[in-house]
Write a protein that holds these residues in place. Structure first.
Motif, PDB file in Angstrom:
ATOM      1  N   LEU A  53      79.994  78.644 -14.098  1.00 60.86           N
ATOM      2  CA  LEU A  53      80.699  77.698 -12.743  1.00 60.86           C
ATOM      3  C   LEU A  53      79.074  78.187 -11.329  1.00 60.86           C
ATOM      4  CD1 LEU A  53      84.064  78.928 -11.770  1.00 60.86           C
ATOM      5  CD2 LEU A  53      83.164  77.176 -11.846  1.00 60.86           C
ATOM      6  N   ARG A  54      78.589  79.336 -11.513  1.00 65.20           N
ATOM      7  CA  ARG A  54      76.750  78.889 -10.458  1.00 65.20           C
ATOM      8  C   ARG A  54      76.544  77.461 -10.778  1.00 65.20           C
ATOM      9  NH1 ARG A  54      77.134  84.907 -10.985  1.00 65.20           N
ATOM     10  NH2 ARG A  54      78.915  85.501 -10.351  1.00 65.20           N
ATOM     11  N   ALA A  55      76.439  77.809 -12.405  1.00 65.67           N
ATOM     12  CA  ALA A  55      75.109  76.646 -12.535  1.00 65.67           C
ATOM     13  C   ALA A  55      75.830  75.273 -12.382  1.00 65.67           C
ATOM     14  CB  ALA A  55      75.256  76.770 -14.312  1.00 65.67           C
ATOM     15  N   MET A  56      76.937  75.029 -12.411  1.00 62.60           N
ATOM     16  CA  MET A  56      77.562  73.810 -11.889  1.00 62.60           C
ATOM     17  C   MET A  56      77.964  73.958 -10.798  1.00 62.60           C
ATOM     18  SD  MET A  56      79.956  72.446 -14.911  1.00 62.60           S
ATOM     19  CE  MET A  56      81.731  72.968 -14.293  1.00 62.60           C
ATOM     20  N   LEU A  57      78.285  74.177 -10.343  1.00 58.72           N
ATOM     21  CA  LEU A  57      78.494  74.011  -9.060  1.00 58.72           C
ATOM     22  C   LEU A  57      77.636  74.952  -7.441  1.00 58.72           C
ATOM     23  CD1 LEU A  57      82.497  74.934  -9.250  1.00 58.72           C
ATOM     24  CD2 LEU A  57      80.761  73.023  -9.082  1.00 58.72           C
ATOM     25  N   GLY A  58      76.471  76.065  -8.103  1.00 59.49           N
ATOM     26  CA  GLY A  58      75.485  76.174  -7.094  1.00 59.49           C
ATOM     27  C   GLY A  58      76.303  76.819  -6.229  1.00 59.49           C
ATOM     28  N   MET A  59      75.395  76.303  -5.149  1.00 55.31           N
ATOM     29  CA  MET A  59      75.707  77.047  -3.203  1.00 55.31           C
ATOM     30  C   MET A  59      76.556  76.753  -2.834  1.00 55.31           C
ATOM     31  SD  MET A  59      72.916  79.124  -3.216  1.00 55.31           S
ATOM     32  CE  MET A  59      73.490  79.605  -4.956  1.00 55.31           C
ATOM     33  N   GLN A  60      77.393  75.430  -3.181  1.00 53.79           N
ATOM     34  CA  GLN A  60      78.333  74.200  -2.494  1.00 53.79           C
ATOM     35  C   GLN A  60      79.510  75.159  -2.391  1.00 53.79           C
ATOM     36  OE1 GLN A  60      77.950  71.162  -1.592  1.00 53.79           O
ATOM     37  NE2 GLN A  60      75.996  70.367  -2.561  1.00 53.79           N
ATOM     38  N   VAL A  61      79.778  76.112  -3.038  1.00 45.83           N
ATOM     39  CA  VAL A  61      81.197  76.412  -3.351  1.00 45.83           C
ATOM     40  C   VAL A  61      80.493  78.103  -2.981  1.00 45.83           C
ATOM     41  CG1 VAL A  61      83.307  76.956  -4.568  1.00 45.83           C
ATOM     42  CG2 VAL A  61      81.964  74.722  -4.812  1.00 45.83           C
TER      43      VAL A  61
ATOM     44  N   LYS B 249      76.457  64.004 -10.280  1.00 46.68           N
ATOM     45  CA  LYS B 249      77.226  64.609 -10.931  1.00 46.68           C
ATOM     46  C   LYS B 249      77.902  65.998 -10.173  1.00 46.68           C
ATOM     47  CE  LYS B 249      79.952  64.535 -14.178  1.00 46.68           C
ATOM     48  NZ  LYS B 249      81.328  63.420 -14.383  1.00 46.68           N
ATOM     49  N   TYR B 250      76.226  67.351  -9.888  1.00 50.58           N
ATOM     50  CA  TYR B 250      76.664  68.204  -9.295  1.00 50.58           C
ATOM     51  C   TYR B 250      77.780  67.903  -8.161  1.00 50.58           C
ATOM     52  CZ  TYR B 250      73.685  70.758 -11.660  1.00 50.58           C
ATOM     53  OH  TYR B 250      72.301  71.685 -12.940  1.00 50.58           O
ATOM     54  N   ALA B 251      77.376  67.322  -7.344  1.00 47.87           N
ATOM     55  CA  ALA B 251      78.646  67.055  -5.622  1.00 47.87           C
ATOM     56  C   ALA B 251      80.037  66.480  -6.569  1.00 47.87           C
ATOM     57  CB  ALA B 251      77.629  66.065  -5.360  1.00 47.87           C
ATOM     58  N   SER B 252      79.687  66.121  -7.554  1.00 47.69           N
ATOM     59  CA  SER B 252      81.520  65.092  -7.904  1.00 47.69           C
ATOM     60  C   SER B 252      81.673  66.611  -8.489  1.00 47.69           C
ATOM     61  CB  SER B 252      81.035  63.972  -8.731  1.00 47.69           C
ATOM     62  OG  SER B 252      81.113  64.460  -9.707  1.00 47.69           O
TER      63      SER B 252
ATOM     64  N   SER C  77      83.424  68.790 -17.831  1.00 48.07           N
ATOM     65  CA  SER C  77      83.511  67.755 -16.727  1.00 48.07           C
ATOM     66  C   SER C  77      81.925  67.475 -16.582  1.00 48.07           C
ATOM     67  CB  SER C  77      83.207  68.220 -15.343  1.00 48.07           C
ATOM     68  OG  SER C  77      83.197  69.551 -15.134  1.00 48.07           O
ATOM     69  N   TRP C  78      80.371  68.435 -17.309  1.00 42.89           N
ATOM     70  CA  TRP C  78      79.319  67.195 -17.681  1.00 42.89           C
ATOM     71  C   TRP C  78      79.751  66.377 -18.632  1.00 42.89           C
ATOM     72  CZ3 TRP C  78      75.927  67.969 -14.213  1.00 42.89           C
ATOM     73  CH2 TRP C  78      75.100  67.556 -14.676  1.00 42.89           C
ATOM     74  N   ASP C  79      78.438  65.569 -17.819  1.00 44.65           N
ATOM     75  CA  ASP C  79      78.611  64.167 -18.825  1.00 44.65           C
ATOM     76  C   ASP C  79      76.837  64.712 -19.555  1.00 44.65           C
ATOM     77  OD1 ASP C  79      77.704  61.961 -20.180  1.00 44.65           O
ATOM     78  OD2 ASP C  79      77.889  60.354 -18.122  1.00 44.65           O
ATOM     79  N   TYR C  80      77.291  64.445 -21.241  1.00 44.94           N
ATOM     80  CA  TYR C  80      75.385  64.845 -21.424  1.00 44.94           C
ATOM     81  C   TYR C  80      74.669  64.062 -21.310  1.00 44.94           C
ATOM     82  CZ  TYR C  80      77.914  69.622 -22.290  1.00 44.94           C
ATOM     83  OH  TYR C  80      78.334  70.497 -22.320  1.00 44.94           O
ATOM     84  N   LEU C  81      74.708  62.578 -20.984  1.00 48.59           N
ATOM     85  CA  LEU C  81      73.714  62.059 -20.781  1.00 48.59           C
ATOM     86  C   LEU C  81      72.514  61.353 -20.653  1.00 48.59           C
ATOM     87  CD1 LEU C  81      75.785  59.497 -23.298  1.00 48.59           C
ATOM     88  CD2 LEU C  81      74.249  60.982 -24.369  1.00 48.59           C
ATOM     89  N   ILE C  82      73.575  62.280 -19.113  1.00 43.45           N
ATOM     90  CA  ILE C  82      72.733  61.910 -17.762  1.00 43.45           C
ATOM     91  C   ILE C  82      71.353  62.622 -18.877  1.00 43.45           C
ATOM     92  CG2 ILE C  82      72.446  62.797 -15.890  1.00 43.45           C
ATOM     93  CD1 ILE C  82      75.523  63.257 -15.467  1.00 43.45           C
ATOM     94  N   GLY C  83      70.479  62.075 -17.356  1.00 41.09           N
ATOM     95  CA  GLY C  83      69.402  62.387 -17.377  1.00 41.09           C
ATOM     96  C   GLY C  83      68.184  62.021 -16.556  1.00 41.09           C
ATOM     97  N   ASN C  84      68.822  61.531 -15.316  1.00 37.36           N
ATOM     98  CA  ASN C  84      68.180  61.417 -14.061  1.00 37.36           C
ATOM     99  C   ASN C  84      68.129  61.898 -13.289  1.00 37.36           C
ATOM    100  OD1 ASN C  84      67.431  59.905 -11.835  1.00 37.36           O
ATOM    101  ND2 ASN C  84      68.543  57.953 -12.409  1.00 37.36           N
ATOM    102  N   ALA C  85      67.532  62.486 -12.691  1.00 41.12           N
ATOM    103  CA  ALA C  85      67.519  64.149 -11.438  1.00 41.12           C
ATOM    104  C   ALA C  85      68.718  63.704 -10.332  1.00 41.12           C
ATOM    105  CB  ALA C  85      66.147  64.336 -10.847  1.00 41.12           C
ATOM    106  N   GLU C  86      68.770  62.372 -10.243  1.00 40.03           N
ATOM    107  CA  GLU C  86      69.415  61.783  -9.105  1.00 40.03           C
ATOM    108  C   GLU C  86      70.548  61.968  -9.541  1.00 40.03           C
ATOM    109  OE1 GLU C  86      68.787  58.460  -5.666  1.00 40.03           O
ATOM    110  OE2 GLU C  86      67.447  59.180  -6.518  1.00 40.03           O
ATOM    111  N   THR C  87      71.327  61.343 -10.626  1.00 37.88           N
ATOM    112  CA  THR C  87      72.198  60.413 -11.134  1.00 37.88           C
ATOM    113  C   THR C  87      72.954  62.443 -11.619  1.00 37.88           C
ATOM    114  OG1 THR C  87      71.813  59.309 -12.698  1.00 37.88           O
ATOM    115  CG2 THR C  87      73.398  59.836 -12.747  1.00 37.88           C
ATOM    116  N   ALA C  88      71.696  63.342 -11.672  1.00 39.26           N
ATOM    117  CA  ALA C  88      72.511  64.589 -11.743  1.00 39.26           C
ATOM    118  C   ALA C  88      72.512  65.421 -10.985  1.00 39.26           C
ATOM    119  CB  ALA C  88      71.433  65.770 -12.535  1.00 39.26           C
ATOM    120  N   ASP C  89      72.557  65.433  -9.732  1.00 43.45           N
ATOM    121  CA  ASP C  89      73.105  66.060  -8.331  1.00 43.45           C
ATOM    122  C   ASP C  89      74.151  65.513  -8.132  1.00 43.45           C
ATOM    123  OD1 ASP C  89      70.626  67.221  -7.617  1.00 43.45           O
ATOM    124  OD2 ASP C  89      69.795  65.457  -6.667  1.00 43.45           O
TER     125      ASP C  89
END
Lengths: 920, 194
Positions: free
Chosen positions: B138-146, A410-413, A396-408
């Motif tokens: 998973l911890r690195a990817m999802l962190g504190m959210q889950v 992506k984490y959320a999504s 699921s990770w997009d390896y081209l993300i280089g922007n902190a906000e986008t990374a956030d």
């Protein structure tokens, strides 16, 4: 030496074809200078290529010898000392050299020396047969290709070096294939096919590899191609950037899940549709009227009456859409019934009616088309829930993300998508008492039906009471506003009640949302019903009033004219000199209806926005900041932050659109207001949801197609179509306002156009078309068509389901088989790992065929010859087989009762790659 | 032309490198430029810190693992050859190229790409992705959210999905199997290396 070899080369070319002969002969004449060399090279190369083909097409011997003879002749002519055969071989190779890039002069001479060496080598065996020749060729090509790399980088100014090198390699590859195709152990048909493909490829791309004109052209083509691709990519990006609010919605989606995002996507869709409606209405009705119609104050319907003029500009009056607002272009009554306006002879009344109908037509079309398209999408890709989590986990990770906000984001999504999958999973794994569940669901539905019935009766009762009240005087405040109070109470309590009851059902939240939507929809229909009922009462009252005023004014006019003609008998009379503000006028029920709708819409906007501001924003503020000094934890405890109310918002949107559809005919300005509302709502709600709401407790994945929303919309569209069509077809328009004044029915304007503007036969044609004898069969035909298409689609659906089931079964089987094998054969596997590879390879073939005898099933015949053929082609065949796991499936299954021995399929491991990667 | 040639000449054993990786000279030069750009002090090798300067990697939840993949165990530096060889995993797969029966599998083949990805997850290099290793990612990817509990269930579920031999870990074979339908050739390719 260089010079000489140069000429020989040309001569060799001559040997190939007659055309080439002529050309090169010409060239020979002028090719003394180096400038000519380049152009010559191109042709030479071409000749070489065609020669290649000739050979590889396996022409009859005779022809080749003929070629050789020709070559020999040419030889004699130009007094060369080379032998044709050698020449052919050398020639081909040289063509290659040419193709693979142009050398610098120095290098060239060096190469030539080398070539000379080659030739000498050749001389030794070169006189042999063609076969030899070919293999020689091969060798040379190989040598060549090793030299390619160093050459390639000099090649290009226009093409990227990597591309160049790659292409060159490919061409080399193909040529090699062409050369060696005879030795390939393939069937003739396949050989021919491969040969053809390879030749086409070579023809196409040879130009790239440095051959005079061809190269230039090719370079140009490649450049254009690259430009085009880049342009396409840019254009795609541009298009994505042009999708309005895409970023905003994605952001919301990443934090709140696809369900909340689906609301915003729906909102965006609505905005798009309303924009079209807006441009229709404004472009064809409002703007022509403003530009070309009579100005304000010219006629009574465009003037504020005398008694209202003092307050017409007051704020309170304007917010009620009375005063100047009422007599403005926003409402129906302002339009004049002149048949044509302005120098363009714009037929405004006709346009008004057509736009009114077109609004509905367009909306219906768009809604239905979107639904069909969505259904298509929904059915297209069957959800493949085999490895949901593994996929999410690993890819699921997009390896081209280089922007902190986008990374956030992506984490959320990623988190959200995991949560969505968890919910789905929970629902799947719920082991439920099916009888209890069914009972509870029936019970819940019973409750809800009761609630709906009760509220329906309540509405009916209250409406009836309010009709009684309307005839009475001195009512209390409650009695005056009873209807509104009851309605808003119902709207407040009903959804909450439904939600509570829905807990009983324990549906998947996605399905629960649909039920919730459906139920609230039914509840709100009551709202709509009362509103329309009240409206119709008002309209009927207005119609009566109008009738009397109309009679009175007609009588007044008659009297006036009678007096006038009595006083001066030789004059037919002019209209009475009354100021337009003082004219007695009818109530104009259309404008009243329009004002009702506009008021409703505006108040709806206000309520929605205030609710968001207070219910979400203020609540969030309080929870956030009062939390520092409060007895309990506000954030975790009772008030907490709000969740985004999907069902409420969607229904609000849907009903609002219903109001727009109904009201647009009477208030053209309503569409504009709605566009503004949707626009602001997009930003406002996006902000609100990001700032004040928390994600749902159970974030669930929205269904891919939001066809349910669309279905609701379609229902509302149909419902709102009814009253409008009813008024157009059967209510008489007001006599002194609006574009249809003076006509018995609104649609008479169409009749008028047919009679006056279209040729006579059209009128008769329409007469025929309107004939019931024609309409009824047409309707029947349509019904039949619907029936037919419906059954066809059902059949397709069944077939689809069947296929899906089959696929699932095949997958399950595969999985089971693996499981069985792995669990039973653990010991065997360990043993295999210990065994040396060599012995395995020798064991493999019999094992394999034995395995085949054991299980009957789809197996690829290709496995057989390869394995039987022993070690030589082993790897190739194994790799072939492994490309298709299903074909291999039956073989990999361990022959159960057999003792510890090597597994079939093991030969792949014998290539020294270790057991894991190749198998399965 | 002269400059490119000289760049190529500066790199030792360039032919071998190209043969191993399948890169064209243009690629090598480009990669060399990149290598020099990363190697700010011009030492001829890279340290983990040099990779840290790439912000795409800094954002990545498993960025440090990717960086780690460049360094063979026990080594603190990576020279240009290793650098190129590792990047060769990301070279797009050549289409419609006939397979040569005798040559070795190229570095950028599907299974090698997968192997590379697999190693990112398999931290203890025992050939299996264990539950703990999954949990770390998973911890690195999802962190504190889950919640931790949910993380664990995700890990369990992932293993359950992919695990064919019921050893509560994902072997490379299972990893490959589970990603069979994912277009790895596309996902693990860097376009400019084409």
């Amino acid at each position: 030496m260089p010079k000489k070899s140069d000429t020989t080369r040309k001569l060799e070319d001559v040997g190939i074809e007659i055309d080439g002969d002529v050309e090169s002969a010409e060239e020979n004449n002028k090719a003394k200078g180096k400038g000519a060399k380049k152009t010559a090279a191109g042709k030479r190369g071409k000749a070489a290529a065609s020669e290649d083909e000739d050979e590889d097409d396996e022409p009859p011997r005779g022809r080749r010898t003929a070629n050789k003879k020709k070559a020999a002749q040419a030889d004699e002519e130009h007094s060369d000392d080379d032998i044709p055969q050698r020449r052919c071989a050398g020639n081909r190779r040289r063509g290659k050299v040419r193709e693979s890039g142009r050398d610098g002069e120095n290098e060239k001479s060096g190469r030539k020396n080398k070539r000379g060496g080659n030739k000498k080598q050749k001389d030794g065996k070169g006189k042999g047969k063609d076969k030899d020749n070919d293999s020689d060729n091969d060798e040379k090509k190989k040598k060549n290709s090793s030299g390619d790399d160093s050459k390639s980088d000099e090649e290009d100014e226009s093409m990227s070096e990597g591309e160049m090198a790659k292409l060159m390699e490919e061409v080399e590859e193909k040529k090699k294939l062409i050369a060696s195709i005879r030795t390939k152990p393939w069937r003739m048909r396949r050989r021919l096919k491969v040969l053809k493909e390879a030749q086409q490829f070579v023809d196409k791309f040879e130009g790239a590899l440095g051959k005079g004109k061809g190269r230039k052209l090719y370079a140009y083509k490649v450049m254009m191609m690259k430009k085009w691709i880049k342009f396409q990519r840019d254009f795609e990006n541009f298009r994505t950037a042009c999708i309005p609010w895409e970023r905003k919605i994605k952001e919301v989606e990443s934090h709140f899940g696809s369900s909340v995002a689906s609301y915003f996507i729906f909102l965006r869709w609505m905005y798009g549709m309303n924009l079209v409606l807006f441009s229709l209405t404004f472009g064809l009705v409002v703007i022509p009227e403003v530009l070309m119609g009579l100005p304000y104050g010219s006629i009574p319907r465009k003037t504020v009456p005398r008694e209202e003029q003092d307050t017409a500009m007051d704020y309170s009056v304007l917010t009620d859409f009375s005063g100047y607002c009422k007599y403005s272009v926003l409402f129906y009554g302002y339009y004049n019934n002149q048949r044509t306006i302005g120098f363009l002879k714009f037929r405004l009344p006709l346009s008004y009616l057509l736009v009114g109908i077109g609004t509905f037509g367009y909306s219906l079309m768009v809604v239905i088309r979107t639904m069909a398209k969505n259904a298509d999408v929904g059915g297209g890709d069957g959800e493949d829930n085999e490895f949901t989590f593994a996929w999410k986990m690993f890819t699921s990770w997009d390896y081209l993300i280089g922007n902190a906000e986008t990374a956030d984001n992506k984490y959320a999504s990623i988190t959200t998508s995991f949560k969505e999958s968890i919910v789905d999973e929970q629902e799947n794994q719920k082991d439920e008492n099916i009888h209890l569940r069914r009972f509870l669901r029936v019970l819940a539905n019973f409750f809800i039906t009761c609630t709906l019935g009760g509220s329906g009766y309540l509405i009916y009762f209250v409406v009836k009471r309010s009709q009684e009240f309307s005839n009475m005087d001195n009512l209390s405040w409650y009695e005056k506003n009873e209807l509104e109070i009851i309605m808003s109470l119902l709207g407040l309590v009903g959804p909450m009640l439904f939600e509570t009851i829905a807990e009983l059902e324990e549906y998947h939240p996605r399905i629960a949302l649909k039920w919730q939507l459906g139920r609230i929809f039914a509840l709100f229909l009551g709202n709509l019903y009362t509103f329309l009922l009240a409206l119709f009462d008002e309209v009927n009252a207005k119609l009566e009033e109008e009738e009397s005023i109309k009679n009175a004014s007609i009588w007044f006019m008659k009297e006036y004219y009678a007096n006038y003609s009595a006083n001066n008998p030789n004059d037919t009379g002019t209209p009475p000199p009354v100021d337009p503000a003082d004219v007695i006028r009818g109530p104009c029920w259309e404008t009243t209806v329009g004002i009702e709708f506009v008021k409703l819409t505006v108040s709806d906007i206000q309520v929605t926005y205030l609710t968001i501001l207070i219910g979400d924003f203020l609540r969030a503020l309080i929870v956030r900041f009062l939390n520092y000094c409060w007895c309990w934890d506000l954030e975790a405890g009772w008030p907490s932050y709000g969740e985004f109310d999907i069902s409420g918002n969607v229904l609000g949107l849907v009903f609002n659109q219903g109001m727009i559809w109904m009201g647009a005919f009477y208030a053209p300005g309503l569409v504009g207001i709605n566009v503004l509302r949707l626009l602001t709502s997009m930003y406002y709600q996006c902000w609100a949801v990001m700032a004040c709401n928390v994600p749902h407790e159970r974030v669930f994945k929205a269904s891919k197609s939001n066809n349910f929303y669309m279905g609701l919309l379609l229902l509302i569209l149909f419902l709102s179509l009814l009253p409008v069509v009813y008024t157009i077809m059967s209510l008489p328009p007001s006599f002194d306002c609006g574009p249809f004044s003076g006509k018995a029915r609104m649609f008479d304007v169409i009749m008028e156009t047919i009679d006056l503007d279209l040729p006579a036969f059209m009128g008769t044609l329409f007469g025929y078309v309107a004939n019931p004898g024609l309409i009824i069969p047409a309707v029947l035909l349509m019904v039949l068509a619907i029936y037919y298409l419906n059954s066809v689609s059902e059949a397709y659906q069944n077939a689809n389901m069947e296929l899906k089931k089959k696929m699932q079964m095949a997958r399950d089987e595969e999985k089971n088989r693996r499981n069985n094998k792995d669990s039973t054969n653990q010991v065997m596997k360990d043993l295999e790992d210990l065994l040396p590879n060599r012995s395995l390879a020798s064991h493999a073939p019999p094992e394999n065929s034995a395995g085949k005898k054991h299980d009957q099933g789809g197996k690829s015949p290709k496995v057989k010859p390869g394995t039987a053929g022993g070690g030589v082609h082993l790897q190739k065949d194994v790799s072939l087989a492994s490309a298709n796991p299903n074909a291999r499936g039956p073989v990999t299954r361990a022959p159960g009762p057999r003792g510890p021995g090597p597994l079939p399929g093991q030969p792949g491991a014998s290539r020294g790659q270790g057991p894991p990667p190749r198998r399965q | 032309m002269g400059s490119t040639n000289s760049t190529l000449l500066k790199i030792p054993n360039v032919e071998v490198l190209m043969q191993e990786t399948g890169f064209s000279p243009a690629h090598i030069i480009r990669l060399h430029d990149r290598f020099k750009a990363l190697d700010k002090e011009g030492r001829g090798y890279l340290c983990p810190q040099d990779f840290g300067a790439i912000k795409e990697l800094a954002m990545n939840p498993i960025g440090d693992r990717i960086i780690g993949a460049f360094f063979s165990p026990g080594k603190e530096t990576v020279d240009f050859h290793t650098f190129v060889k590792i990047l060769a995993h990301f070279r797009p797969v050549d289409k419609d190229r006939p397979k040569e029966p005798n040559s070795l599998e190229p570095i950028n083949s599907r299974s090698n790409k997968l192997k590379f990805a697999f190693q990112l997850y398999d931290q203890d290099k025992d050939g299996k992705i264990s539950r703990d290793e999954l949990l770390k990612v998973l911890r690195a990817m999802l962190g504190m959210q889950v919640t931790e509990e949910q993380l664990e269930s995700i890990a369990d579920r992932t293993i359950q999905e992919a695990d064919l031999d019921r050893d509560d870990a994902i072997s490379f074979e299972e990893f490959r199997k589970s990603l069979e339908k994912v277009n790895i050739d596309h996902k693990m390719s860097i376009r400019f290396l084409r």
